[in-house]
Scaffold this motif. Structure first.
Motif, mmCIF file in Angstrom:
data_model
loop_
_atom_site.group_PDB
_atom_site.id
_atom_site.type_symbol
_atom_site.label_atom_id
_atom_site.label_comp_id
_atom_site.label_asym_id
_atom_site.label_seq_id
_atom_site.Cartn_x
_atom_site.Cartn_y
_atom_site.Cartn_z
ATOM 1 N N SER A 1 88.132 27.723 -65.974
ATOM 2 C CA SER A 1 87.034 27.577 -65.017
ATOM 3 C C SER A 1 86.152 26.382 -65.376
ATOM 4 C CB SER A 1 86.194 28.854 -64.984
ATOM 5 O OG SER A 1 85.711 29.169 -66.281
ATOM 6 N N ARG A 2 85.944 26.150 -66.666
ATOM 7 C CA ARG A 2 85.143 25.000 -67.103
ATOM 8 C C ARG A 2 85.885 23.691 -66.812
ATOM 9 N NH1 ARG A 2 80.902 24.337 -70.875
ATOM 10 N NH2 ARG A 2 80.819 22.210 -71.744
ATOM 11 N N VAL A 3 87.193 23.700 -67.017
ATOM 12 C CA VAL A 3 87.991 22.509 -66.701
ATOM 13 C C VAL A 3 87.916 22.200 -65.215
ATOM 14 C CG1 VAL A 3 90.312 21.530 -66.700
ATOM 15 C CG2 VAL A 3 89.537 22.900 -68.653
ATOM 16 N N LEU A 4 87.992 23.256 -64.391
ATOM 17 C CA LEU A 4 87.888 23.064 -62.944
ATOM 18 C C LEU A 4 86.517 22.526 -62.566
ATOM 19 C CD1 LEU A 4 89.142 23.404 -60.149
ATOM 20 C CD2 LEU A 4 88.326 25.766 -60.132
ATOM 21 N N ASP A 5 85.472 23.021 -63.210
ATOM 22 C CA ASP A 5 84.121 22.508 -62.948
ATOM 23 C C ASP A 5 84.035 21.013 -63.255
ATOM 24 O OD1 ASP A 5 83.231 24.975 -62.131
ATOM 25 O OD2 ASP A 5 82.395 25.531 -64.087
ATOM 26 N N GLN A 6 84.646 20.604 -64.364
ATOM 27 C CA GLN A 6 84.624 19.195 -64.726
ATOM 28 C C GLN A 6 85.409 18.345 -63.725
ATOM 29 O OE1 GLN A 6 82.697 17.817 -67.079
ATOM 30 N NE2 GLN A 6 81.904 19.914 -67.295
ATOM 31 N N MET A 7 86.458 18.901 -63.184
ATOM 32 C CA MET A 7 87.220 18.174 -62.174
ATOM 33 C C MET A 7 86.378 17.951 -60.929
ATOM 34 S SD MET A 7 90.983 19.962 -62.533
ATOM 35 C CE MET A 7 91.643 18.975 -61.178
ATOM 36 N N VAL A 8 85.557 18.937 -60.582
ATOM 37 C CA VAL A 8 84.698 18.807 -59.403
ATOM 38 C C VAL A 8 83.533 17.868 -59.691
ATOM 39 C CG1 VAL A 8 83.181 20.053 -57.820
ATOM 40 C CG2 VAL A 8 85.344 21.085 -58.540
ATOM 41 N N LEU A 9 82.880 18.050 -60.837
ATOM 42 C CA LEU A 9 81.708 17.235 -61.171
ATOM 43 C C LEU A 9 82.068 15.771 -61.383
ATOM 44 C CD1 LEU A 9 79.865 19.669 -63.633
ATOM 45 C CD2 LEU A 9 79.219 19.117 -61.285
ATOM 46 N N ASN A 10 83.248 15.513 -61.928
ATOM 47 C CA ASN A 10 83.669 14.140 -62.235
ATOM 48 C C ASN A 10 84.757 13.657 -61.290
ATOM 49 O OD1 ASN A 10 82.285 13.535 -65.055
ATOM 50 N ND2 ASN A 10 83.083 15.616 -65.179
ATOM 51 N N ARG A 11 84.781 14.178 -60.093
ATOM 52 C CA ARG A 11 85.856 13.852 -59.156
ATOM 53 C C ARG A 11 85.887 12.365 -58.815
ATOM 54 N NH1 ARG A 11 81.976 16.810 -56.605
ATOM 55 N NH2 ARG A 11 80.914 15.889 -54.787
ATOM 56 N N ALA A 12 84.718 11.723 -58.743
ATOM 57 C CA ALA A 12 84.700 10.292 -58.418
ATOM 58 C C ALA A 12 85.325 9.474 -59.548
ATOM 59 C CB ALA A 12 83.266 9.843 -58.161
ATOM 60 N N ILE A 13 84.967 9.799 -60.778
ATOM 61 C CA ILE A 13 85.518 9.086 -61.929
ATOM 62 C C ILE A 13 87.016 9.340 -62.051
ATOM 63 C CG2 ILE A 13 85.474 8.915 -64.447
ATOM 64 C CD1 ILE A 13 82.511 9.588 -64.346
ATOM 65 N N LEU A 14 87.397 10.590 -61.881
ATOM 66 C CA LEU A 14 88.813 10.940 -62.004
ATOM 67 C C LEU A 14 89.642 10.267 -60.909
ATOM 68 C CD1 LEU A 14 88.454 14.725 -62.900
ATOM 69 C CD2 LEU A 14 89.252 12.894 -64.404
ATOM 70 N N TRP A 15 89.119 10.247 -59.697
ATOM 71 C CA TRP A 15 89.850 9.591 -58.600
ATOM 72 C C TRP A 15 89.952 8.086 -58.853
ATOM 73 C CZ3 TRP A 15 93.167 10.011 -54.887
ATOM 74 C CH2 TRP A 15 93.264 9.003 -53.925
ATOM 75 N N HIS A 16 88.849 7.479 -59.300
ATOM 76 C CA HIS A 16 88.847 6.034 -59.574
ATOM 77 C C HIS A 16 89.888 5.674 -60.624
ATOM 78 C CE1 HIS A 16 87.353 1.975 -60.273
ATOM 79 N NE2 HIS A 16 87.286 2.254 -61.564
ATOM 80 N N ASN A 17 90.123 6.559 -61.581
ATOM 81 C CA ASN A 17 91.086 6.277 -62.645
ATOM 82 C C ASN A 17 92.479 6.806 -62.339
ATOM 83 O OD1 ASN A 17 89.625 5.113 -65.249
ATOM 84 N ND2 ASN A 17 88.212 6.554 -64.280
ATOM 85 N N THR A 18 92.607 7.664 -61.347
ATOM 86 C CA THR A 18 93.936 8.137 -60.958
ATOM 87 C C THR A 18 94.698 7.071 -60.184
ATOM 88 O OG1 THR A 18 93.200 10.450 -60.883
ATOM 89 C CG2 THR A 18 95.191 9.905 -59.663
ATOM 90 N N VAL A 19 93.985 6.310 -59.368
ATOM 91 C CA VAL A 19 94.628 5.280 -58.539
ATOM 92 C C VAL A 19 95.402 4.265 -59.375
ATOM 93 C CG1 VAL A 19 94.212 3.418 -56.890
ATOM 94 C CG2 VAL A 19 92.997 5.587 -56.644
ATOM 95 N N PRO A 20 94.820 3.672 -60.444
ATOM 96 C CA PRO A 20 95.615 2.734 -61.253
ATOM 97 C C PRO A 20 96.841 3.374 -61.890
ATOM 98 C CG PRO A 20 93.277 2.529 -61.778
ATOM 99 C CD PRO A 20 93.423 3.750 -60.927
ATOM 100 N N THR A 21 96.716 4.646 -62.292
ATOM 101 C CA THR A 21 97.870 5.331 -62.880
ATOM 102 C C THR A 21 98.983 5.508 -61.858
ATOM 103 O OG1 THR A 21 96.414 6.520 -64.414
ATOM 104 C CG2 THR A 21 98.614 7.419 -64.073
ATOM 105 N N VAL A 22 98.608 5.869 -60.636
ATOM 106 C CA VAL A 22 99.609 6.019 -59.574
ATOM 107 C C VAL A 22 100.272 4.676 -59.271
ATOM 108 C CG1 VAL A 22 99.950 6.614 -57.146
ATOM 109 C CG2 VAL A 22 98.456 8.024 -58.562
ATOM 110 N N LYS A 23 99.475 3.620 -59.211
ATOM 111 C CA LYS A 23 100.031 2.294 -58.931
ATOM 112 C C LYS A 23 101.025 1.881 -60.021
ATOM 113 C CE LYS A 23 96.162 0.362 -56.287
ATOM 114 N NZ LYS A 23 95.101 -0.676 -56.256
ATOM 115 N N ALA A 24 100.635 2.074 -61.279
ATOM 116 C CA ALA A 24 101.519 1.701 -62.379
ATOM 117 C C ALA A 24 102.789 2.536 -62.372
ATOM 118 C CB ALA A 24 100.793 1.870 -63.714
#
Length: 262
Positions: free
Chosen positions: A48-71
């Motif tokens: 539940s805490r991990v899920l909370d962090q995914m929601v709270l940091n969704r902008a940061i996580l999305w910003h860093n997911t895009v380069p990983t997907v591209k690579a």
């Protein structure tokens, strides 16, 4: 040969239910253990805490997911192209195969933890080293799968085509290449699971953005909840890519047995 029965509606959901149940049960046990034991979230955060962090940091996580997907996609596309080209060359020229195949085998014995920093040092911190590392990791399984697929061609079909005056190229196109397709997709499913891991590891060694950077920064900040949030996203990304390859296999190999709905 008996033709398989078509899949009944909802059968796919029924077959996937045990896996979903196992996953949900594992997370439930994890959550209950953390709550009952009182273990510090700095050691083991609850789901539940991990899920909370995914929601709270969704902008940061999305910003860093895009380069990983591209690579991942760029490196895997390059790997796919190079593996196919080399598989054709090695299939048509046995001498070249005997010369190059051992080199390809040796390339897989090189530890990624030692090669990755060198690749980053040589090519910088942009997308190039990540693409090259993904290609290096995923190239060999697809090459071997294609070569095994060519070798599995029915000799009688090849003999029939040659008796009809078919050239080597025609035999390859009409017999050997179709025979290799199931092997190719098997190698594709194996390689795609390595691609995301290779991209993240390359980012972990040196990059400006990506899930690997999130994991590295969260680790240095003693944030296991954010580390696991990035890991969950990388796992979900791998599952999505794996599902896409399985769907493509069903679409492109339906000609082998139209009645097989598996």
């Amino acid at each position: 040969m008996r033709r398989p029965l078509p899949r009944r509606p909802g059968e796919g959901l029924t077959r996937g239910f045990p896996a979903v149940l196992s996953l949900v049960s594992a997370f439930a046990i994890w959550e209950l253990y953390v709550r009952a034991s009182g273990i510090s979230p700095l050691v083991l955060p609850a789901p539940s805490r991990v899920l909370d962090q995914m929601v709270l940091n969704r902008a940061i996580l999305w910003h860093n997911t895009v380069p990983t997907v591209k690579a991942t996609l760029a490196g895997f596309s390059l790997s796919l192209t190079v593996a196919f080209v080399f598989s054709v060359v090695l299939d048509f020229t046995p001498r070249v195969r005997r010369a190059l195949l051992p080199i390809f085998v040796v390339s897989q014995t090189l530890p990624l933890v030692a090669i990755a920093p060198l690749v980053v040092l040589w090519f910088g911190f942009d997308l190039t080293p990540k693409i090259l590392l993904v290609t290096l990791v995923t190239f060999f399984p697809m090459l071997v799968a294609l070569l095994d697929g060519y070798a599995a061609t029915d000799p009688e079909i090849e003999d029939l085509l040659r008796a009809m005056g078919a050239s080597r190229r025609t035999v390859f196109r009409r017999a050997r290449l179709p025979s290799a397709m199931p092997y190719f997709f098997a190698g594709l499913r194996i390689s795609i699971t390595y691609a995301v891991v290779a991209a993240i590891f390359a980012e972990y060694v040196g990059a400006r953005a990506g899930l690997g950077i999130v994991i590295l920064n969260a680790k240095n900040s003693f944030r296991p909840d954010l580390v696991l949030a990035a890991v969950v996203i990388s796992s979900a990304l791998t599952l999505v890519l794996f599902a896409i390859t399985a769907l493509l296999q069903r679409i492109f190999l339906r000609w082998r047995d139209p009645g097989d709905g598996r």
